[in-house]
Write a protein that holds these residues in place. Sequence first.
Motif, PDB file in Angstrom:
ATOM      1  N   THR A 103       0.846  -1.190   0.000  1.00 62.82           N
ATOM      2  CA  THR A 103       0.000   0.000   0.000  1.00 62.82           C
ATOM      3  C   THR A 103       0.885   1.245   0.000  1.00 62.82           C
ATOM      4  OG1 THR A 103      -0.118   0.083   2.432  1.00 62.82           O
ATOM      5  CG2 THR A 103      -1.825  -1.184   1.285  1.00 62.82           C
ATOM      6  N   PRO A 105       2.228   5.155  -1.800  1.00 61.31           N
ATOM      7  CA  PRO A 105       2.903   5.561  -3.040  1.00 61.31           C
ATOM      8  C   PRO A 105       4.253   4.878  -3.220  1.00 61.31           C
ATOM      9  CG  PRO A 105       3.036   7.307  -1.399  1.00 61.31           C
ATOM     10  CD  PRO A 105       2.127   6.262  -0.835  1.00 61.31           C
ATOM     11  N   ARG A 126       0.218   3.493  -8.773  1.00 64.08           N
ATOM     12  CA  ARG A 126       0.838   3.738  -7.464  1.00 64.08           C
ATOM     13  C   ARG A 126       2.193   4.424  -7.569  1.00 64.08           C
ATOM     14  NH1 ARG A 126       1.777  -1.308  -4.209  1.00 64.08           N
ATOM     15  NH2 ARG A 126       2.491   0.226  -2.685  1.00 64.08           N
ATOM     16  N   SER A 128       4.143   7.271  -8.085  1.00 60.33           N
ATOM     17  CA  SER A 128       3.776   8.682  -8.098  1.00 60.33           C
ATOM     18  C   SER A 128       4.931   9.605  -8.459  1.00 60.33           C
ATOM     19  CB  SER A 128       3.220   9.090  -6.732  1.00 60.33           C
ATOM     20  OG  SER A 128       4.201   8.920  -5.719  1.00 60.33           O
TER      21      SER A 128
END
Length: 303
Positions: A103, A105, A126, A128
């Motif tokens: 879970t 970034p 995900r 980023s």
Amino acid sequence: MSPTPETIPFGPSSSPLVGQWYPAQGQMQAAMVLHGATGVPQRFYRHFAAWAAERGIGTLTYDYRDFGDSLRGPIRNSPASMADWAVADQDAAQRKLAELAPTGPLWVLGHSLGGLGVAFHTYPARVSRIITLGSGMTHHWDHPWSYLPKVLAFWFLLGPLATAVTGYLPGRRLGLGADLPAGVYWQWRRWCTRRDFFASDIGRSLPQPDFDALHPPLELCVATDDVVVPPVAVQRYAAHFAPSRTQLRMFDPGTYGLKHLDHVSFLGAGLGAGLGAGNEAAWDDLLLQQTAQVDAAPLRQAR
């Protein structure tokens, strides 16, 4: 207290890789994979990786196939190429990062070669942020005259002769850096002695690149005193990407009270290792503050 890294084996059995995972301390703000430079073992980045982890950035370092901790058997028997490192190995490391941090970034930091695979990868939502440091389309005539004799010896004299004789680049014995598989050296040489860089390998050892992707945001960083991959080579690389996603960031060592940052020293030991002053201020700027000089719209060049 600096985090204790965990040894992480990953990748296919045919080309296993060995990494070190530095878990984030306190609240995790991101997880980051560090794709290393050619000939720079992951242990070189341990101080930087620990520093990042202490600031909530879980960090995965690793060595490319048949190099450093990932070396299996005599290096002269390795079939590895530069394309293997920039595409397959970087992809394996990015997938491993997503497993280690299911879970939150994800960030990608590519040092030199580590940033040359960007256009050959597809990144999940995900991811980023992508940061490259000293990654550029370098031609041997880009280097300053003071560095050129070493470059010419590496590409046209000692490097090819020694690699042809021994079956690998004996960089340590020649005083030209680390030992490298022959396939890595020959492909690296081809890229850096051709004006089209890696274009001749596209469709062969390299897949088709996607330079027009708009995600994730891309920061191409370089030290102003980098003679190995000079700023002009980084700007040439930056100009291939969509301007709307791309920033070119220049780091002047004088900003941090340093005599040099150059190509490799930038990510070397800082205050946390008790080995010098100033590197950590540059690291903070690289990952957290983002106050370096920015050229927000590098010129787009013909491909």
